[in-house]
Design an enzyme around this catalytic site. Structure first.
Site, short mmCIF file in Angstrom:
data_model
loop_
_atom_site.label_atom_id
_atom_site.label_comp_id
_atom_site.label_asym_id
_atom_site.label_seq_id
_atom_site.Cartn_x
_atom_site.Cartn_y
_atom_site.Cartn_z
N GLY A 1 0.81 -1.22 0.00
CA GLY A 1 0.00 0.00 0.00
C GLY A 1 0.84 1.26 0.00
N LYS A 2 1.83 1.30 0.87
CA LYS A 2 2.68 2.50 0.95
C LYS A 2 3.63 2.57 -0.24
CE LYS A 2 2.42 2.59 6.00
NZ LYS A 2 1.65 1.33 6.12
N ASP B 1 11.13 -7.05 0.80
CA ASP B 1 10.43 -7.87 1.78
C ASP B 1 11.04 -9.25 1.72
OD1 ASP B 1 7.60 -7.42 3.40
OD2 ASP B 1 8.09 -9.52 3.06
N CYS C 1 2.22 0.44 13.43
CA CYS C 1 0.79 0.41 13.70
C CYS C 1 0.54 -0.17 15.09
CB CYS C 1 0.02 -0.39 12.64
SG CYS C 1 0.51 -2.13 12.53
#
Length: 589
Positions: free
Chosen positions: A250-251, A269, A501
């Site tokens: 998303g980012k 990743d 988060c």
């Protein structure tokens, strides 16, 4: 006001968090009573959904105003409404130019109907954000349950319901009513892993639309603070930007969009399936300046840093941990174990391969990441053009590997040197050594985003958090090793954004204080826009330093059902009634 019980935590985790939120510095400022009340309010907020669903517009392909019209039309058509339902009317965010908000209206007065189906807490969290119930999420169903039966859906909030039970008398909360698409035999007794839509929700406690196959190229479900991260990083066209813990993307895709698809975005990743999903997301959004590599970010700098601890000297999150969320994904991999680099790149927007619409939203669909979100329950993990999986605490995940056709571009096979397939559209930076993949030379990137793997305790709605105290404490040393690499790879004069988060002090403000002590070259910078609260007391930061940070502390809005109707949330609540999140912005001198 609270409708659900507070999030369920292990006793030692609850005590650890209580000590954090009643630390000496904080109590000395606000008093113990106020600090304790704030902590209890936080736990209540975490079990409820935010006030708004946040939709990021892919402004690379269309302006927000145009997508706003298309989105309202698609949602009202999907629901068979006339457009007067407030939950189906997207509203522009006043400060974020690429965000549309849809109010989540509830709790509503909904009568319990039909036979009772019980789902897991992660599945329940996704249902509260708009997902339907998929077969893997169901724990208990009546013996006589058949397709076509009306059912009431409950969520097990303590994880005590046994899969395959015919009834459940433990702690549970009502989520709404639906119609079965499968009978009990199909869910539990087929002999294979159950797949597919099991319960189609028809009347929800919290009214919010399902985003299944809704404008997959133009909208991306993402938590509001996660969108804010991209604007705080402020990438410019033509720059080289590194996203160190990039899945589910998303980012990464937001950064590429803000750069107008010009320059180079390197995404790392360490889990290959997540890299592939990121690649598919970039293709769906028609962004080809992204280079994605399967690689351990801690090892991404080409020479050994003498100040960096050995990767084996610090404890890592347990491999058996059910969730390892990052600020964008609850299952963000730990970047600590060695891995051989492999690379993929986003196919060109002009690639002849056609990509189908993403698969249906999954409340525990096996094609979606199994939590892990973010994350971790998600906007949901956090992050994707598809509706978030109900099996993932972070609600919004990238399209699953099966949801889009495979691009024709393929990754290189060299076991030691990564390579990336070339997109049709060339960018000058993609001819550099950076496009060849990690490890990278020091001071190679204009901007670095470290959306760090974290405990994910800010994700919501979250009925139950299963992480142990040992797992929660394991993230701080991992994040520090990633910060060592981030600083080495950042150019002088460059910008580093660190985000999580979670709501813990150890993973947020304490990391900022540690970074400022450890790296004299770093200085905190103002953030624009600044939508969150200042940093939390307790880490020894000055008032001015805390004012430069953004902490999002979930706060339930007031009100409740009135004559059977729940009030519509007000727009100004979008910035406060969101997931727990943290952002720090540094410059390297």
């Amino acid at each position: 006001m609270p409708f659900f019980p507070p999030v369920t935590l292990r006793p030692d985790v609850r005590e650890h968090l209580r000590n954090t939120f009643t630390n000496e510095e904080l109590v000395a400022t606000v008093g113990e009573e106020v600090a304790s009340q704030e902590f209890e309010a936080l736990l209540s907020s975490l079990s409820h959904p935010p006030s708004f669903t946040c939709v990021r517009v892919n402004t690379h392909l269309a302006p927000r105003s145009h997508v706003q019209e298309l989105l309202q039309h698609e949602l009202t058509k999907q629901c068979g409404c006339h457009g007067d339902d407030a939950s189906l009317v997207p509203v522009p965010h006043p400060q974020l130019p690429d965000v549309l908000l849809l109010p989540i209206i509830g709790p509503r007065c909904v009568s319990v109907l039909g036979s009772e189906v019980v789902v897991g807490s992660q599945c329940g969290s996704a249902v509260l954000r708009g997902a339907h119930v998929f077969a893997p999420g169901i724990l208990s169903a009546p013996k006589s349950l058949q397709a076509g039966d009306a059912v009431c859906v409950f969520s097990d909030v303590e994880g005590k319901c046994t899969r395959g039970a015919k009834n459940f008398g433990g702690a549970k909360v009502f989520l709404g009513n639906g119609v079965c698409e499968m009978g009990r035999h199909d869910v539990f007794c087929s002999g294979n892993t159950p797949r597919g839509l099991a319960v189609r929700m028809t009347e929800r406690l919290y009214a919010t639309p399902c985003f299944d196959r809704v404008l997959p190229h133009l909208v991306f479900l993402q938590n509001l603070p996660s969108v804010l991260v991209g604007h705080v990083l402020d990438p410019r066209p033509g720059e080289c930007v590194l996203d160190m813990c990039a899945a589910p993307g998303g980012k990464t895709t937001h950064i590429a969009t803000l750069m107008q698809n010009q320059g180079l975005v390197v995404a790392l990743d360490k889990i290959s399936s997540k890299v592939e999903r990121l690649r598919q997301t970039a293709s769906c959004l028609q962004l080809d300046c992204i280079r994605a590599f399967c690689y351990n970010s801690i090892q991404a700098a080409s020479t050994q840093d003498p100040t960096q601890p050995s990767t084996s000297s610090l404890s890592q999150p347990s491999a058996s941990s059910p969730t390892q969320p990052s600020a964008s994904s609850p299952t963000q991999p730990s970047a600590s174990s060695p891995s051989q680099p492999s690379a993929t790149s986003a196919p060109s927007a002009s690639s002849p391969t056609q990509h189908s619409a993403p698969s249906a939203p999954s409340a525990s669909s096996p094609s979606q990441p199994s939590d892990p979100s973010a994350s971790s329950p998600t906007q949901p993990s956090a992050s994707s053009p598809t509706q978030p999986s109900a099996s993932s605490p972070t609600q919004h995940s990238a399209p699953s590997a099966s949801s889009l056709s495979q691009p024709t571009a393929s990754s290189a096979s060299s076991p030691t040197q990564p390579s990336a397939s070339s997109p049709t559209q060339k960018h000058p930076e993609q001819d550099s050594d950076l496009a060849g993949g990690p490890p990278f030379p020091e001071e190679a990137f204009d901007r670095v985003l470290l959306d760090a793997p974290c405990s994910g305790l800010g994700q919501r709605p979250n009925m139950a958090a299963s992480s142990s105290l040992k797992e929660i404490r394991s993230y701080q040393p991992l994040q520090r090793k990633l910060l060592h690499t981030a600083v080495r790879l950042l150019k002088r004069g460059g910008v580093l954004v660190y985000s999580t988060c979670t709501v813990t002090l150890a993973e947020n403000e304490e990391q900022v204080a540690w970074a400022l002590r450890t790296f004299p070259c770093l200085s905190l910078q103002p953030q624009e826009p600044h939508l969150g609260e200042q940093g939390m007391l307790g880490a020894g930061l000055s008032h001015d330093q805390r004012a430069l940070l953004q902490r999002f502390r979930p706060r339930l809005r007031g009100g409740g059902t009135t004559e059977g109707h729940a009030p519509t949330p007000r727009l100004h609540e979008a910035n406060s009634d969101t997931i727990g999140f943290f952002i720090a912005k540094f410059m390297k001198s």
